[in-house]
Design a protein around this motif. Structure first.
Motif, PDB file in Angstrom:
ATOM      1  N   ARG H  24       0.829  -1.228   0.000  1.00 48.79           N
ATOM      2  CA  ARG H  24       0.000   0.000   0.000  1.00 48.79           C
ATOM      3  C   ARG H  24       0.854   1.265   0.000  1.00 48.79           C
ATOM      4  NH1 ARG H  24      -3.084  -3.065   3.787  1.00 48.79           N
ATOM      5  NH2 ARG H  24      -5.105  -3.665   2.879  1.00 48.79           N
ATOM      6  N   SER H  25       1.905   1.263   0.787  1.00 47.06           N
ATOM      7  CA  SER H  25       2.753   2.438   0.889  1.00 47.06           C
ATOM      8  C   SER H  25       3.434   2.750  -0.439  1.00 47.06           C
ATOM      9  CB  SER H  25       3.802   2.202   1.986  1.00 47.06           C
ATOM     10  OG  SER H  25       4.776   3.207   1.959  1.00 47.06           O
ATOM     11  N   GLY H  26       3.959   1.712  -1.099  1.00 51.80           N
ATOM     12  CA  GLY H  26       4.629   1.933  -2.381  1.00 51.80           C
ATOM     13  C   GLY H  26       3.662   2.478  -3.424  1.00 51.80           C
ATOM     14  N   ILE H  27       2.455   1.947  -3.444  1.00 49.95           N
ATOM     15  CA  ILE H  27       1.472   2.398  -4.439  1.00 49.95           C
ATOM     16  C   ILE H  27       1.037   3.835  -4.165  1.00 49.95           C
ATOM     17  CG2 ILE H  27      -0.931   2.031  -5.177  1.00 49.95           C
ATOM     18  CD1 ILE H  27      -0.258  -1.023  -4.988  1.00 49.95           C
ATOM     19  N   GLU H  28       0.866   4.173  -2.897  1.00 51.66           N
ATOM     20  CA  GLU H  28       0.483   5.561  -2.599  1.00 51.66           C
ATOM     21  C   GLU H  28       1.572   6.538  -3.010  1.00 51.66           C
ATOM     22  OE1 GLU H  28      -1.028   5.677   1.446  1.00 51.66           O
ATOM     23  OE2 GLU H  28      -2.446   4.066   0.946  1.00 51.66           O
ATOM     24  N   LYS H  29       2.828   6.185  -2.768  1.00 51.56           N
ATOM     25  CA  LYS H  29       3.912   7.092  -3.192  1.00 51.56           C
ATOM     26  C   LYS H  29       4.023   7.151  -4.711  1.00 51.56           C
ATOM     27  CE  LYS H  29       6.736   7.792   0.731  1.00 51.56           C
ATOM     28  NZ  LYS H  29       6.000   6.985   1.737  1.00 51.56           N
ATOM     29  N   ALA H  30       3.840   6.024  -5.386  1.00 52.75           N
ATOM     30  CA  ALA H  30       3.947   6.014  -6.858  1.00 52.75           C
ATOM     31  C   ALA H  30       2.834   6.853  -7.481  1.00 52.75           C
ATOM     32  CB  ALA H  30       3.903   4.582  -7.389  1.00 52.75           C
ATOM     33  N   THR H  31       1.689   6.896  -6.809  1.00 52.87           N
ATOM     34  CA  THR H  31       0.546   7.649  -7.326  1.00 52.87           C
ATOM     35  C   THR H  31       0.834   9.152  -7.378  1.00 52.87           C
ATOM     36  OG1 THR H  31      -1.015   5.980  -6.604  1.00 52.87           O
ATOM     37  CG2 THR H  31      -1.880   8.204  -6.852  1.00 52.87           C
ATOM     38  N   LEU H  32       1.722   9.605  -6.491  1.00 52.27           N
ATOM     39  CA  LEU H  32       2.067  11.031  -6.496  1.00 52.27           C
ATOM     40  C   LEU H  32       2.821  11.426  -7.771  1.00 52.27           C
ATOM     41  CD1 LEU H  32       3.286  11.391  -2.792  1.00 52.27           C
ATOM     42  CD2 LEU H  32       0.979  11.767  -3.737  1.00 52.27           C
ATOM     43  N   MET H  33       3.505  10.445  -8.398  1.00 55.15           N
ATOM     44  CA  MET H  33       4.318  10.784  -9.549  1.00 55.15           C
ATOM     45  C   MET H  33       3.814  10.181 -10.863  1.00 55.15           C
ATOM     46  SD  MET H  33       8.056  10.600  -7.809  1.00 55.15           S
ATOM     47  CE  MET H  33       8.765  11.423  -9.242  1.00 55.15           C
ATOM     48  N   HIS H  34       2.998   9.146 -10.793  1.00 53.35           N
ATOM     49  CA  HIS H  34       2.486   8.516 -12.013  1.00 53.35           C
ATOM     50  C   HIS H  34       0.973   8.443 -11.899  1.00 53.35           C
ATOM     51  CE1 HIS H  34       6.529   7.282 -13.218  1.00 53.35           C
ATOM     52  NE2 HIS H  34       6.732   6.912 -11.980  1.00 53.35           N
ATOM     53  N   HIS H  35       0.237   8.867 -12.915  1.00 59.51           N
ATOM     54  CA  HIS H  35      -1.218   8.901 -12.826  1.00 59.51           C
ATOM     55  C   HIS H  35      -1.869   7.557 -13.148  1.00 59.51           C
ATOM     56  CE1 HIS H  35      -0.271  10.402 -17.003  1.00 59.51           C
ATOM     57  NE2 HIS H  35      -0.689   9.171 -17.153  1.00 59.51           N
ATOM     58  N   ALA H  36      -3.034   7.395 -12.613  1.00 59.37           N
ATOM     59  CA  ALA H  36      -3.952   6.351 -13.079  1.00 59.37           C
ATOM     60  C   ALA H  36      -3.395   4.939 -13.016  1.00 59.37           C
ATOM     61  CB  ALA H  36      -4.412   6.666 -14.497  1.00 59.37           C
ATOM     62  N   LEU H  37      -2.737   4.583 -11.912  1.00 60.77           N
ATOM     63  CA  LEU H  37      -2.309   3.197 -11.731  1.00 60.77           C
ATOM     64  C   LEU H  37      -3.560   2.345 -11.605  1.00 60.77           C
ATOM     65  CD1 LEU H  37       0.507   3.771  -9.075  1.00 60.77           C
ATOM     66  CD2 LEU H  37       0.679   3.750 -11.574  1.00 60.77           C
ATOM     67  N   ASP H  38      -3.594   1.186 -12.273  1.00 62.73           N
ATOM     68  CA  ASP H  38      -4.811   0.369 -12.156  1.00 62.73           C
ATOM     69  C   ASP H  38      -4.624  -1.052 -11.642  1.00 62.73           C
ATOM     70  OD1 ASP H  38      -3.699  -0.443 -14.489  1.00 62.73           O
ATOM     71  OD2 ASP H  38      -5.502  -0.217 -15.704  1.00 62.73           O
ATOM     72  N   TRP H  39      -3.435  -1.602 -11.678  1.00 65.04           N
ATOM     73  CA  TRP H  39      -3.201  -2.885 -11.001  1.00 65.04           C
ATOM     74  C   TRP H  39      -1.737  -3.034 -10.626  1.00 65.04           C
ATOM     75  CZ3 TRP H  39       0.268  -6.157 -13.186  1.00 65.04           C
ATOM     76  CH2 TRP H  39       0.434  -6.093 -14.580  1.00 65.04           C
ATOM     77  N   PHE H  40      -1.462  -3.999  -9.729  1.00 63.45           N
ATOM     78  CA  PHE H  40      -0.085  -4.294  -9.339  1.00 63.45           C
ATOM     79  C   PHE H  40       0.114  -5.808  -9.347  1.00 63.45           C
ATOM     80  CE2 PHE H  40      -0.534  -6.154  -5.100  1.00 63.45           C
ATOM     81  CZ  PHE H  40      -1.811  -5.759  -4.749  1.00 63.45           C
ATOM     82  N   GLN H  41       1.378  -6.207  -9.408  1.00 61.25           N
ATOM     83  CA  GLN H  41       1.758  -7.623  -9.325  1.00 61.25           C
ATOM     84  C   GLN H  41       3.051  -7.703  -8.536  1.00 61.25           C
ATOM     85  OE1 GLN H  41       2.616  -9.414 -13.117  1.00 61.25           O
ATOM     86  NE2 GLN H  41       3.214 -11.367 -12.225  1.00 61.25           N
TER      87      GLN H  41
END
Lengths: 70, 70, 70, 70, 70, 70, 70, 70, 70, 70, 70, 70
Positions: H24-41
């Motif tokens: 969760r932490s990595g995705i929240e930080k990545a969202t600040l710099m990259h838009h519209a993330l929709d899935w992770f693996q």
């Protein structure tokens, strides 16, 4: 929203025409026996050679079906 | 029936047209130098890009030939 | 000749038509945002199924771009 | 431009000196028996130890040769 | 001591009896065509089934031969 | 201490001299465009052959950069 | 000739005697529940140890069955 | 419907609390710099140990972002 | 003691809460359709992101069921 | 000749100088604690970057030692 | 019931007779030095060839031992 | 600064509670027998199922310990 669950099936589609056609053919046949397939992932592309020509494409793929569908 | 034996060769076929055509082209060329190929398995699909367009598909595959053919 | 350096990007192209078309489509879109792509390598072929038919091919691939281009 | 085709050979080079020297040594020996090698890819780096010292580097690599060269 | 070099060949041995016998059979046949094999490594074990019985073991293996032997 | 986050970039360094020099060269070039790289991991070692000699080492590696650095 | 389709099942055979016997045992049991198995591929060989002796071989394998058989 | 395209980014999230929290932490930080993330693996789960205790979870994952978003 | 045999099924469990909860949820649903599951092995952890938050964990796992249970 | 047995250890060697030196350094240190190492196999090459320079190579390798040495 | 913990050891068994015998031989020797082994998993099957005959099977396997046994 | 060296150990932690708890439990037990563990990497997550419930998580991981510590 309840948690969904899925089962992955590994199938092999074949076609004398093309690798994409082998994918389509395998999925159409699997649909006759397993309901509600929603995605596939290719795991291997193989094929048969006769007299120096490709006579059959064989594509192995995983397909996803709902595990808990009524 | 005696036990058969085979050798697997790793070859690369290329085509400007499609990945299936790269498979067919590689197998036809390999047939000129190795007899009795009977199946193939794709191990990698790559290609060349020029000016934002795919200009060549390169498919790496293993092909099987009889080791003990007279 | 100075040493060149490259960056590999992992992209996903999609197409309702064919897996090769998904490759071409992804590369054309990536070209709009990254300059001078020179090769690709497919890492996964997936797709969407609806009513027993393949409705979308999704091809994941790595593409190479110059890291040090002026 | 006709479609080219290639064969990948897997070879092992050895050297008491360094892993890069094992790469170079294997390629030079392979060149004596196979024409027109144009690239290599390392698949494994191993070696021999005697009395706590590395006495030989062994690098396994794939090398590409033209399949259809006259 | 000059640096040695080797080539790895991928072969398939078959046997109706056992997987070890398929290994031995493949190596014996490969020895008729390639000199001085010194080790093997199994990469895949497959086989044929007929009427619910294993009728053939097929073992794929890499074998090492000297590249620079006179 | 707040949770840090990182992004992994996949880059290719090249050198006519050695595989370690290709690593160093790629990292130095990547540093010009990405800040604060702190580690690398080699994912593939390839190279170019001309006239039986290695003329270029190409090392593919992942490098880590801070995602959240101001 | 219509395009055939297959499903791959992953099964585990066991035997106190040998790994080949575990393969045979698993296939014979699978035949009771799935028709027309035609090949297998070993994916893992494990086993149980008691008092320093191997007391059971467990072989995991994929087996192929016709998907569209009437 | 035009063909969509995506880019996969590889990021590392960290947390002293749990592996899910690192995701969760990595995705929240990545969202600040990259838009519209929709899935992770998730591709790897690692962590730091101090005095016999896990002091940090580090989860490496691929995340998908639209390549062609305006 | 007769030789036992097992079948491995690949299933996907989902949960908005945690990856462990996705494991538990998938296994509970699979139990409704397949008897006597005795172990699982995670093969992939994925998930859905919406507005920068993880909204669903999806865990793919293999589960083992008795093949020959009456 | 009685059957020999071996144990494989996984070690990490480090060096500020080169990846080959990291191999040699790790093996020399492992020799102080484990007798009769006879071969190694590299499983990963990593390293540390500071200010855009490689400051340490870290090579992970498996080494073989006699299990039954008196 | 307290949580158990285990350590996995990677060992190599050898035999001139068969691959199963190499498994048994390695486990018997490992039992002399490590207590309470309870399962094994084969990771590689190799062997030595002399004069076109298999003279030694070498099986690499992981074995599990209790970490916390008094 | 002298070159450090490390050994990687593969351990299995177990817990009825959660996969993170299995990680923590395995590391705490390994600490009793091996000094100065500094990081871990998960290689597999498995578990036991009884009556359709997960009764034990088993996490296999590599942990790093100093090889040359006095």
């Amino acid at each position: 929203m309840p948690n969904s669950a899925y089962q992955l099936l590994e199938i092999v589609g074949t076609s004398p025409v093309s690798s994409d056609d082998a994918i389509r053919s395998g999925i159409e046949k699997a649909t006759l026996m397993h309901h509600a397939l929603d995605w596939f992932q290719v795991t291997e592309t193989r094929g048969q050679i006769r007299e120096g020509k490709v006579t059959q494409f064989r594509v192995i793929m995983k397909v996803s079906t709902r595990l808990d569908r009524p």
